[in-house]
Structures are given as structure tokens and as C-alpha cells.
Design an enzyme around this catalytic site. Sequence first.
Site, PDB file in Angstrom:
ATOM      1  N   GLU A  12      48.502  44.286  31.355  1.00 50.40           N
ATOM      2  CA  GLU A  12      47.178  44.748  31.749  1.00 50.40           C
ATOM      3  C   GLU A  12      46.162  43.641  31.507  1.00 50.40           C
ATOM      4  OE1 GLU A  12      46.982  49.560  31.061  1.00 50.40           O
ATOM      5  OE2 GLU A  12      46.206  48.265  29.481  1.00 50.40           O
ATOM      6  N   CYS A  13      45.393  43.312  32.516  1.00 55.06           N
ATOM      7  CA  CYS A  13      44.291  42.355  32.413  1.00 55.06           C
ATOM      8  C   CYS A  13      44.764  41.049  31.759  1.00 55.06           C
ATOM      9  CB  CYS A  13      43.114  42.965  31.660  1.00 55.06           C
ATOM     10  SG  CYS A  13      41.544  42.093  31.935  1.00 55.06           S
ATOM     11  N   GLY A  14      44.406  40.773  30.497  1.00 56.86           N
ATOM     12  CA  GLY A  14      44.867  39.546  29.858  1.00 56.86           C
ATOM     13  C   GLY A  14      46.379  39.448  29.822  1.00 56.86           C
ATOM     14  N   THR A  35      48.412  44.716  36.251  1.00 58.45           N
ATOM     15  CA  THR A  35      47.159  45.193  36.828  1.00 58.45           C
ATOM     16  C   THR A  35      45.992  44.539  36.092  1.00 58.45           C
ATOM     17  OG1 THR A  35      46.942  47.052  35.281  1.00 58.45           O
ATOM     18  CG2 THR A  35      48.171  47.451  37.322  1.00 58.45           C
TER      19      THR A  35
END
Length: 436
Positions: A327-329, A427
Amino acid sequence: MAAGLVISAPASGVGKTTLTLALARAWRNSGLRVQCFKSGPDYIDPAFHAAATGRASVNVDSWAMDRGTISHLVSRGIDADVVLAEGSMGLFDGVAARGVCGTGATADIAEMLDWPVLLVIDPSGQAQTAAAIAAGLRDYRAGVRLAGVVLNRVASPRHEALVRRALLDVGIAVFGALPRHAEISLPKRHLGLVQAEEQAEIGKLIDEAARFVAEHVDLDAVLRSAATWSPQPAASGVNVTPPGQRIALARDAAFSFVYPHMLEAWRAAGAEISTFSPLADEDPDPGADVCWLPGGYPELHAGKIAANARFRSGLRAFAETRPVHGECGGYMVLGTALTDAEGIRHEMTGLLGLETSFAKRRMHLGYRLAELAAPMPGHQAGARLRGHEFHYSTILAQPDTPLAVVHDATGAVIAETGSRRGQATGTFFHLIAEDR
């Protein structure tokens, strides 16, 4: 029976978090059991709440969660004496289009729980106008009740007297006024507050805030203004399926943005979680059946991540046979490369083709509704996932098969689709809940 209160403000940066922590610690020091919540998609403040109260705090979100989920999460305060819900942004700030049961505004939670709002007002550069703002917030929406006001960053006794008189003239109680006191301000970073676990002096800082607030605020009057509250039995819990039975979770200073309610929901469903530290060059638990890399600040540690061969090779070996999700990072670390703010390019794990840069900053902020085009751990193709995105990276390349069709809160399709390749998925949004 507990006393319920929402702490909000006209805008961000006024002092909601500092006041919440100070009240929570002061009441805890007096022998009361205090439970905190965070309204909205903030994954940093709950850790500060836990440091202040000794009890885990979770997020409640009217855009992403239904009433049953919110009731279930808030019911953890059943054995508390005081329950505080800290708002985000301004009291009525949310998105334009309603989500599951609201716009994400703090006012939604206040009205839903029928708790009065304690406003933090910063009257810097104004006097009587502060009363007009408070009165406008009080009268803006039926069903949202105002308990009173705490003034923050008051310049002088004369300034305080002017603002107090104006507030009393419009029938708004003033519980206290805080003079400027830089020693209790919390350090910031580009995503918001620095995480609680990064501050060795966090306990001392909260104690100082509690002492300072107790000197200037009538804590007993604030407590009397709270609503007597008893949680109602929730018809349903958090609608989140664990990504696996045994989850290897990256957890350290680079990978720490996980909503507490997510981990609790996974465990409640019978999943086991084993943590590992990519920064310590650890690889995922070989006995796990899925690996999850949450967000955080990988851009601050990109050189170390790139140099940690055991982590990178271990994660690649894991992904040959089992799912890995970021997720993200965490998504960025699953990619090919990350360029830091100084323009230095660092090789990441290469499980996905994503390449991102912090040298070319661009803010991505807002709620996300994703319709999965393919499965990801814990969710089947076609699932509708609600989450929130907040980062400053620029996508240089996102060549893999899109994971989802992703919409913002207005319904517009956005380019941050996520990716999938083999066993790896990722994501940019942080998952909050799945639509029922």
C-alpha cells in the site's frame, strides 16, 4: 456510562491533537479511564492517543464505513469514563458527495453519536471575529451541538478578555484560554505529524501538555459538558477479510501506516500476524501465506532499503509462490525504483514495474473507491474497496496490468489504478473497508 465529547476546530493546524492528548493524559492522571478515537483517515494520531491513554485508538470514518462498523468500533469505549473523538480538518469539512453514511466530516460523527463538540479556536490576528466564527459553526447544522470553546495561542490577557466577552455575548461557554507555548507543539512532516514511535520524549511531551492545559482550562467544566453515553450493540463489525491465515507484515519506521482497526479485524477473523523489519534487513516469515507491506516513509530510507539484499531477495523468493501486497509506500518499494527528494535513484525490489519520484513532488490526496479488476489478497475481483490516498510522489512509470478502476470521491476515474504482476499487487490508497 461514559462521557462522550468530540474535539474539533474551524480548520487544521489549530491545536486539536495537542488539546486531545492533554485532556486525555490529565484525566488519566486523575484516575479516569480515557478512550480516544480519530474521525477520518488519519493513521498517525491514533498512536499518539494510545501513548496518552494507554489504550488503543482507532479511526471512525463516515465516508468509508457504515453505521454498524462505526458503532462496533466506538463500543470499545464501553468500560471507559471519558471517550474523546478527535476530529480532522474543520468541523464540517468533508467531500462533496456522500459516501457510505456521510461525507467524512467530523460533524457526521458528532451527530451520529449525539456527542457535543468542544471547539478549539485560534484567535491569532482577530478578537470579536473569533466569536462570529464559533457562532457560525454552532448554528450551521441542526443536530450538531456545541459544548463550548477552548482558546489557543492567545496573545495577551487583554486579547483573551476581548475574545471571551464576545463569546459570552453570543452564549458560548469558554472553558479556558491557552497562551502561546511552543514547548508543547508537536513536530510536523510533509504527511502530517511525526509518528509517536519516532519521538523518544513523547511521554514527557504529553505530560507537559497535560500540565499546561490543566493550568489554563477548567477540566471539570469540560467533563460536565460531555454527553452521558452508553454504546448500543452493533449489528455488524468491520467489513474486512484478512489477506491470509498467517500474514507477514512489514513493520518499522519505513512501514508503519496501518489502520489499527484493520489489524484488529484480521486478528478477530482468526488471522495470525508476524512482523518483520525491512530496515533491519529481515525477510518475511517463511511460514506465512501472504506478505503485506504498508505505507510509511520509504523515501526517507530508500538507500538503506536498496542496500538490504536479504530483504529484497527474500521478498522476491516469497513472491514466487505466495501473494505480496503493498500500500502506498509499500507499493513503491514493490516497484522498480524510487527517486528521493535529492534526485537520487534507488533500486527497489522489482516485483512490479512501478517507478516513482519525490524529486518531482505532486500531492495526491483524497478518498478512493476501487473496483477490483483482479483479485488481491483478501478480496475477489469485482470487490468495491474504500480507502484514502495521501502522498507526494510522482509516477514515472506504471507499466503493469491495472489492479482496479479507481474513482475519487466525486466519482471521477483517476490514473492511480494500482498494479498486478504475478503474485504481486499494489495500490496507492490505504484500505479502510470493503462495501458490504
